[in-house]
Design a protein around this motif. Sequence first.
Motif, short mmCIF file in Angstrom:
data_model
loop_
_atom_site.label_atom_id
_atom_site.label_comp_id
_atom_site.label_asym_id
_atom_site.label_seq_id
_atom_site.Cartn_x
_atom_site.Cartn_y
_atom_site.Cartn_z
N ARG A 1 0.85 -1.19 0.00
CA ARG A 1 0.00 0.00 0.00
C ARG A 1 0.89 1.25 0.00
O ARG A 1 1.89 1.29 0.73
CB ARG A 1 -0.92 0.02 1.22
CG ARG A 1 -1.96 -1.10 1.21
CD ARG A 1 -2.86 -1.01 2.43
NE ARG A 1 -2.13 -1.28 3.67
CZ ARG A 1 -1.92 -2.50 4.16
NH1 ARG A 1 -2.38 -3.57 3.53
NH2 ARG A 1 -1.26 -2.65 5.28
N ASP B 1 5.69 10.28 1.76
CA ASP B 1 4.87 9.11 1.48
C ASP B 1 5.08 8.05 2.56
O ASP B 1 6.13 7.99 3.22
CB ASP B 1 5.22 8.50 0.12
CG ASP B 1 4.66 9.28 -1.05
OD1 ASP B 1 3.86 10.21 -0.82
OD2 ASP B 1 5.03 8.97 -2.20
N ASN C 1 0.51 5.22 0.76
CA ASN C 1 -0.40 6.22 1.33
C ASN C 1 -1.82 5.67 1.47
O ASN C 1 -2.81 6.36 1.22
CB ASN C 1 -0.40 7.50 0.49
CG ASN C 1 0.99 8.13 0.41
OD1 ASN C 1 1.74 8.12 1.39
ND2 ASN C 1 1.34 8.64 -0.76
N GLY C 2 -1.90 4.39 1.87
CA GLY C 2 -3.18 3.74 2.11
C GLY C 2 -3.84 3.14 0.89
O GLY C 2 -4.81 2.40 1.01
N GLU C 3 -3.32 3.42 -0.31
CA GLU C 3 -3.90 2.88 -1.54
C GLU C 3 -3.25 1.55 -1.89
O GLU C 3 -2.02 1.44 -1.93
CB GLU C 3 -3.72 3.86 -2.69
CG GLU C 3 -4.35 3.39 -4.00
CD GLU C 3 -4.17 4.36 -5.15
OE1 GLU C 3 -4.49 3.99 -6.30
OE2 GLU C 3 -3.70 5.49 -4.91
N LEU C 4 -4.08 0.54 -2.16
CA LEU C 4 -3.57 -0.78 -2.49
C LEU C 4 -2.93 -0.76 -3.88
O LEU C 4 -3.59 -0.46 -4.87
CB LEU C 4 -4.71 -1.80 -2.45
CG LEU C 4 -4.34 -3.27 -2.65
CD1 LEU C 4 -3.41 -3.76 -1.55
CD2 LEU C 4 -5.60 -4.13 -2.70
N MET C 5 -1.65 -1.08 -3.95
CA MET C 5 -0.91 -1.04 -5.21
C MET C 5 -0.55 -2.44 -5.72
O MET C 5 -0.52 -2.67 -6.93
CB MET C 5 0.39 -0.23 -5.03
CG MET C 5 0.18 1.14 -4.40
SD MET C 5 -0.89 2.24 -5.36
CE MET C 5 0.25 2.86 -6.58
N ARG D 1 2.62 2.01 -14.31
CA ARG D 1 1.32 2.67 -14.24
C ARG D 1 1.29 3.88 -15.19
O ARG D 1 2.34 4.43 -15.54
CB ARG D 1 1.01 3.09 -12.80
CG ARG D 1 0.82 1.89 -11.89
CD ARG D 1 0.66 2.28 -10.43
NE ARG D 1 0.43 1.09 -9.61
CZ ARG D 1 -0.76 0.59 -9.33
NH1 ARG D 1 -1.85 1.19 -9.79
NH2 ARG D 1 -0.88 -0.50 -8.59
#
Length: 287
Positions: free
Chosen positions: A209, A268, A211-215, A258
């Motif tokens: 993750r 981050d 910054n909390g976003e699942l990557m 991406r």
Amino acid sequence: MRIVSFECEGANHIGIKVGDEVIDINLVAKDLPQDLLSLLQSNLDIQQELNALIEYASQSAKRLSKDLRFTPLIQRPPKIICIGRNYVAHAVEGGVEPPTYPEIFMRVSESLIGHNEPIIRPKCSDKLDYEGEIAAVIGKKARHVKEQDGLDYIAGYALFNDATIRDYQRKSSQWTIGKNFDGTGAFGPEFVTADELPAGMHGVQLQTRLNGELMQNASTADFIFPMAKLIEILSECMTLLPGDIIITGTPAGVGYVRKPPVFMKPGDVVEVEAKGLGILRNTIKDE
């Protein structure tokens, strides 16, 4: 058994994690090795010794809180062996066919940092990428090991973030330079003995993750070369030693593929998580 490495009064210590507390081995058993590498290299029955220590320490006040300054689980491993493109989807996202033989490169110990320590974005590049991975830690000398016996040589596992300077990785046909900048290899937070985990870490979900976003989100069931096979392949070439680290590859979802690319920047927070191994958390700061 769960072991952490941390700094105390300017010295490196190891401790046994029991719930939310850590038993400092230096405080309760000065006769035992005081770092994880020495413990792995000793002839002690580690499991038996540490289980006895937990029983003793449970009646002792010599405990530390969970608020520790973590250091790499092993500060100077004999070898840090990294496996590239060990998930099919990650190979495909990079525009290549899945390899038929592991893509192997090495890291140096100066690149290692601990849990909660900052990953360093170097002065020369802003293309710092994340790579969540699982690390296997060798527990006994291995040479010419067959796949069916491979897991017998793994003492335990931990999490790793193989943070990569992408433009430097591409400067050469070899990946080494992009993988060895100081302060880019996060290793921790806990060494967990193999008996507490699925055999070969098979079927474990690995997530990264930012910054909390699942990557990144993939199962180790998608390994091209499972743990036992890696031991067979590597030990055909080299002698694996107690304390050697094998970084087993990252899944799809890295930042450079991406659109637009996502690279880590100061401030981050990156987290790598796998069931049974906890969460490896690091911030990013500039050199």
